[in-house]
Design a protein around this motif. Structure first.
Motif, mmCIF file in Angstrom:
data_model
loop_
_atom_site.group_PDB
_atom_site.id
_atom_site.type_symbol
_atom_site.label_atom_id
_atom_site.label_comp_id
_atom_site.label_asym_id
_atom_site.label_seq_id
_atom_site.Cartn_x
_atom_site.Cartn_y
_atom_site.Cartn_z
ATOM 1 N N GLN A 148 0.830 -1.200 0.000
ATOM 2 C CA GLN A 148 0.000 0.000 0.000
ATOM 3 C C GLN A 148 0.867 1.254 0.000
ATOM 4 O OE1 GLN A 148 -2.617 -0.297 3.377
ATOM 5 N NE2 GLN A 148 -3.981 -1.771 2.396
ATOM 6 N N GLY A 149 0.533 2.174 -0.863
ATOM 7 C CA GLY A 149 1.269 3.424 -0.944
ATOM 8 C C GLY A 149 2.271 3.479 -2.072
ATOM 9 N N LEU A 150 2.645 2.295 -2.626
ATOM 10 C CA LEU A 150 3.611 2.296 -3.721
ATOM 11 C C LEU A 150 3.049 2.942 -4.984
ATOM 12 C CD1 LEU A 150 5.488 -1.140 -3.602
ATOM 13 C CD2 LEU A 150 6.397 1.131 -3.139
ATOM 14 N N ASP A 151 1.727 2.903 -5.135
ATOM 15 C CA ASP A 151 1.125 3.490 -6.335
ATOM 16 C C ASP A 151 1.325 4.995 -6.404
ATOM 17 O OD1 ASP A 151 -0.483 3.795 -4.118
ATOM 18 O OD2 ASP A 151 -2.359 3.757 -5.238
ATOM 19 N N GLY A 152 1.626 5.601 -5.248
ATOM 20 C CA GLY A 152 1.817 7.044 -5.232
ATOM 21 C C GLY A 152 3.239 7.485 -5.499
ATOM 22 N N CYS A 153 4.157 6.524 -5.684
ATOM 23 C CA CYS A 153 5.562 6.886 -5.887
ATOM 24 C C CYS A 153 6.071 6.408 -7.242
ATOM 25 C CB CYS A 153 6.420 6.326 -4.755
ATOM 26 S SG CYS A 153 6.453 4.524 -4.691
ATOM 27 N N THR A 154 5.180 6.249 -8.199
ATOM 28 C CA THR A 154 5.585 5.750 -9.508
ATOM 29 C C THR A 154 4.796 6.435 -10.612
ATOM 30 O OG1 THR A 154 5.703 3.775 -10.911
ATOM 31 C CG2 THR A 154 3.927 3.838 -9.300
#
Length: 222
Positions: A148-154
């Protein structure tokens, strides 16, 4: 030929649609016994483009995500980097025209809190290094939550897919009757599908086990 349940087929097709666009970050999850491994095998069989698979390779046991990535690319250990992915690795992936990197069974990289942090950081490095390559991570619902949260850093287009079971007994019955019809000479448990549906709560994997495993077929007969 890989035969899929309705839910497996729907999830696989949705995932294939996302992968055709390129530059997608896809998380695919399910509960145990829903056929996630088979679903992912079907997706790869239909992809038609080169892919790298980071998965449960017995000969690579103990390697982390980047360790397996480098092994897939035949990169010697002295050229490996545990934190950032070197530019020459990006060039190799581009030269091989890799369309998708699959990270299957994410749970095997999450053995401890330290392993969880390292895995999340390494997947972030993969996303950063390969913005135009599809990245697909699959695992159980309880395991993919660490992402969770990785979608915001790519820059990838992030999508989440959840593989479900059968919607009702009718769907379950149609699927398994077709399975049994395809294998008329195969020995299977002499029990009604409705009874199995109730006993297994419609679980795909448990039903296959109850239908075909020798221990269930034996039933005390000589």
């Amino acid at each position: 030929m890989i035969m899929l349940s309705h839910s497996q087929y729907a999830t696989a097709n949705d995932l294939l649609t996302a992968l055709k666009r390129g530059g997608s970050f896809c998380i695919v999850s399910s509960e145990p016994g829903f056929g996630l491994t088979t679903c992912m095998e079907y997706v790869r069989s239909r992809l038609g483009k080169p892919a790298l698979i980071i998965a449960d390779h017995p000969e690579l046991a103990g390697l982390d995500v980047l360790g397996q990535l480098y092994q897939e690319l035949y990169i010697d250990i002295e050229f490996q980097n545990k934190k950032e992915i070197p530019a020459f690795v990006v060039e190799i992936v581009a030269l091989r025209e890799v369309s998708t990197i699959f990270i299957d069974h994410i749970d095997m990289f999450l053995g401890s809190e330290g392993a969880k942090r390292r895995t999340v950081q390494q997947i972030k490095s993969v996303l950063t290094a390969f913005p135009s390559v599809n990245i697909v991570v699959s695992g159980l619902d309880s395991d993919v939550s660490v992402l969770q949260g990785l979608d915001g850093c790519t820059l990838h287009c992030a999508q989440i897919f959840s593989l479900k079971g059968f919607r009702d007994f009718n769907e379950y019955e149609v699927f398994f009757e077709s399975i049994l019809a395809r294998h008329p000479r195969t020995s299977f448990t002499d029990v009604s599908l409705e009874a199995l549906y109730n006993d297994t709560k419609g679980n795909l994997g448990n039903t296959f086990l109850r239908l075909f495993h020798p221990a269930y077929r034996y039933n005390g007969r000589d």
